[in-house]
Design a protein around this motif. Structure first.
Motif, PDB file in Angstrom:
ATOM      1  N   VAL A   1       0.865  -1.282   0.096  1.00 41.66           N
ATOM      2  CA  VAL A   1       0.146   0.186   0.076  1.00 41.66           C
ATOM      3  C   VAL A   1       0.689   1.250  -0.204  1.00 41.66           C
ATOM      4  O   VAL A   1       0.572   2.064  -0.748  1.00 41.66           O
ATOM      5  CB  VAL A   1      -0.939   0.082   1.115  1.00 41.66           C
ATOM      6  CG1 VAL A   1      -1.825   1.183   1.368  1.00 41.66           C
ATOM      7  CG2 VAL A   1      -1.802  -1.195   1.279  1.00 41.66           C
ATOM      8  N   VAL A   2       1.870   1.316   0.778  1.00 41.16           N
ATOM      9  CA  VAL A   2       2.773   2.347   1.051  1.00 41.16           C
ATOM     10  C   VAL A   2       3.557   2.440  -0.455  1.00 41.16           C
ATOM     11  O   VAL A   2       3.737   3.798  -1.038  1.00 41.16           O
ATOM     12  CB  VAL A   2       3.770   2.105   1.988  1.00 41.16           C
ATOM     13  CG1 VAL A   2       4.878   3.214   2.139  1.00 41.16           C
ATOM     14  CG2 VAL A   2       3.005   2.287   3.320  1.00 41.16           C
ATOM     15  N   ALA A   3       3.909   1.505  -0.985  1.00 40.99           N
ATOM     16  CA  ALA A   3       4.727   1.788  -2.246  1.00 40.99           C
ATOM     17  C   ALA A   3       3.801   2.239  -3.421  1.00 40.99           C
ATOM     18  O   ALA A   3       4.236   2.887  -4.274  1.00 40.99           O
ATOM     19  CB  ALA A   3       5.325   0.251  -2.490  1.00 40.99           C
ATOM     20  N   THR A   4       2.445   1.434  -3.319  1.00 39.28           N
ATOM     21  CA  THR A   4       1.431   2.122  -4.298  1.00 39.28           C
ATOM     22  C   THR A   4       1.277   3.787  -4.222  1.00 39.28           C
ATOM     23  O   THR A   4       1.215   4.185  -5.180  1.00 39.28           O
ATOM     24  CB  THR A   4       0.162   1.505  -4.288  1.00 39.28           C
ATOM     25  OG1 THR A   4       0.601   0.084  -4.306  1.00 39.28           O
ATOM     26  CG2 THR A   4      -0.763   2.010  -5.313  1.00 39.28           C
ATOM     27  N   ASP A   5       1.113   4.080  -3.032  1.00 35.84           N
ATOM     28  CA  ASP A   5       0.990   5.641  -2.862  1.00 35.84           C
ATOM     29  C   ASP A   5       2.184   6.366  -3.069  1.00 35.84           C
ATOM     30  O   ASP A   5       1.869   7.393  -3.920  1.00 35.84           O
ATOM     31  CB  ASP A   5       0.522   5.680  -1.102  1.00 35.84           C
ATOM     32  CG  ASP A   5      -0.789   5.452  -0.874  1.00 35.84           C
ATOM     33  OD1 ASP A   5      -1.664   4.978  -1.770  1.00 35.84           O
ATOM     34  OD2 ASP A   5      -0.976   5.001   0.123  1.00 35.84           O
TER      35      ASP A   5
END
Length: 490
Positions: free
Chosen positions: A416-420
């Protein structure tokens, strides 16, 4: 006339700065720009900012550092090829397989104690120190004479003695119990191999992704470096015609050196990434990747090579830790069985080449009962040691479960963090491109400065590199999330 020359030079500057944006957005190799017709000089030649402007091609620049990094001698073409190299050369994997073989050998040793044994012995003897001993062999009553014979004691020889002994354990509780303990050790070794496979798959995927990403970063760095050289060339031409100052040239030179420093660092990072990939694949040389490999392709290949586990308890390292607890618990039972008696049946066949006037050969059958009354405290020490080892194994299992749970949670959150982060980087790159476009447009109209032009170009280069790195982080996070709760039976 001066205004016409200044406008023409401004258009040339736009050609150089515009070429940077076009090359930075290119997916792979630098495209060749076809020659475009030049705009006629004069204010009327200016087109609206939102309309395409016909601009001359960028100037030709030459620098030794524009040459790409030499390709590696060996390149990986697919995930399957990488796994083949790992299976053939990985020292960690071979060491794990050796541990399995050692556990199997120890299991066979334990089993031998519960099976019959047959032992043969042979002796060839020659005695150097002997003595003649007279021995009465008869008496004649008629004349009262005693008959004596002299014997040599011990027999000088050489003579041969031999024996053959067979033994069969009838009651051997501790030996039988140790066989089961050895089988548990085999389970631990095999599960450890599966966990090492998972770690190897994660390492190979990470290094492959790193090389692919670094290849892209190096390409972006060279595009930016070429654009900086083109801007410097055009700025020097403007200065020669009186349309730029020495400060503009210095700023353009600073931008070139900044791009050059980034290029040097990026090239070295690519070499290190190739060397890391070589070590991950089991060779002491740089390994590159073919252009056919993509980040998404690596992720799909990892999904095919590894299958998800049902839960934390099914992960190989947790299963190995749990099996290790069972193995150490059996150590307590092994120490307790050390107090049990054993019963063994054995038979011995013995013969000698010496004439002893007795039965030769001899054969006997025996039942041997062994009762361990006292051994000086060895068994008690073994039991205490087994309790301590069991406690250590249990604590290791608890710690492994905690780490695995946090690892899975962090791996999923990292996606999720990498996507954001990737979305933020993409938006930042779009803003940097728009800022660069507007800065160039203002520079044409004489409202901007060369400092703003150089700063906007550098910001765009950094945004391109950041976006490429965020792509790497996203794919790696997906692979880590997959392998955090998976088994890899390759």
């Amino acid at each position: 006339m001066r205004q016409s020359v200044g406008t023409t030079l401004s258009l040339i500057v736009i050609a150089a700065t515009f070429s940077q944006t076009a090359f930075a957005q290119a997916p792979s190799r630098r495209p060749k720009n076809p020659p475009l017709p030049a705009q006629p000089a004069g204010p009327s030649s200016m087109a609206p900012l939102n309309q395409p402007v016909d601009i001359p091609p960028p100037p030709t620049v030459n620098d030794p550092m524009l040459a790409p990094v030499p390709a590696a001698k060996n390149n990986v073409g697919s995930w399957e090829q990488a796994l083949e190299m790992v299976r053939a050369r990985s020292t960690d994997l071979r060491s794990a397989y050796a541990q399995v073989k050692a556990a199997e050998a120890q299991s066979r040793i334990s089993l031998s104690g519960a099976l019959p044994t047959l032992t043969g012995q042979g002796f060839l003897t020659y005695n150097f120190l002997t003595k003649d001993v007279p021995t009465v062999t008869g008496f004649n009553p008629a004349n009262g004479q005693v008959t004596t014979t002299t014997f040599t004691s011990p027999t000088q020889g050489p003579f041969v003695n031999g024996s053959l002994t067979a033994a069969v354990p009838i009651i051997a509780p501790r030996t039988w119990y140790s066989v089961g303990t050895a089988h548990r050790a085999e389970d631990v070794a095999r599960l450890s191999v599966e966990d090492i496979k998972r770690q190897i798959a994660l390492n190979v995927a990470s290094t492959l992704i790193a090389v692919v990403t670094q290849e892209r970063v190096v390409e972006i760095n060279r595009i930016g470096f070429r654009s900086a050289l083109e801007r410097l060339e055009l700025t020097q031409r403007r200065k020669a015609l009186g349309a730029a100052t020495g400060l503009d040239v210095v700023r353009a030179q600073q931008d070139v050196e900044s791009s050059r420093a980034t290029l040097v660092t990026g090239d070295e990072d690519l070499r290190k990434a190739r060397e890391s990939l070589g070590l991950a694949l089991g060779v002491a040389e740089p390994i590159g990747v073919q252009q056919s490999i993509s980040l998404n392709g690596i992720e799909k290949s990892a999904q095919q090579a590894c299958h998800p586990a049902n839960g934390i308890e099914d992960r190989a390292d947790i299963a190995a830790a749990r099996a290790r607890v069972i193995q150490t618990e059996r150590g307590i039972g092994d120490a307790n069985w050390g107090y049990s008696p054993t019963l063994t049946a054995q038979s011995t066949l013995a013969a000698t080449s010496v004439d002893t006037n007795q039965q030769n050969p001899t054969w006997n059958i025996q039942a041997v009962l062994t009762v361990p009354f006292y051994d000086g405290g060895t068994r008690d020490g073994q039991r205490r040691l087994a309790y301590a080892q069991t406690d250590q194994a249990e604590q290791s299992l608890i710690n492994a479960r905690r780490n695995a749970e946090i690892e899975v949670v962090q791996a999923r959150r990292a996606v999720v963090v990498a996507t954001d982060s990737r979305k933020v980087a993409a938006d930042a790159r779009q803003l940097a491109a728009e800022n660069d476009r507007l800065t160039r447009a203002q520079y044409i109209e004489g409202e901007g400065t060369s400092l703003e032009l150089v700063t906007a170009a550098a910001a765009l280069r950094n945004a391109d590199v950041t976006l490429a790195l965020r792509d790497f982080d996203l794919v790696r996070a997906r692979v880590v999330s997959l392998l955090a709760l998976a088994n890899c039976p390759f």
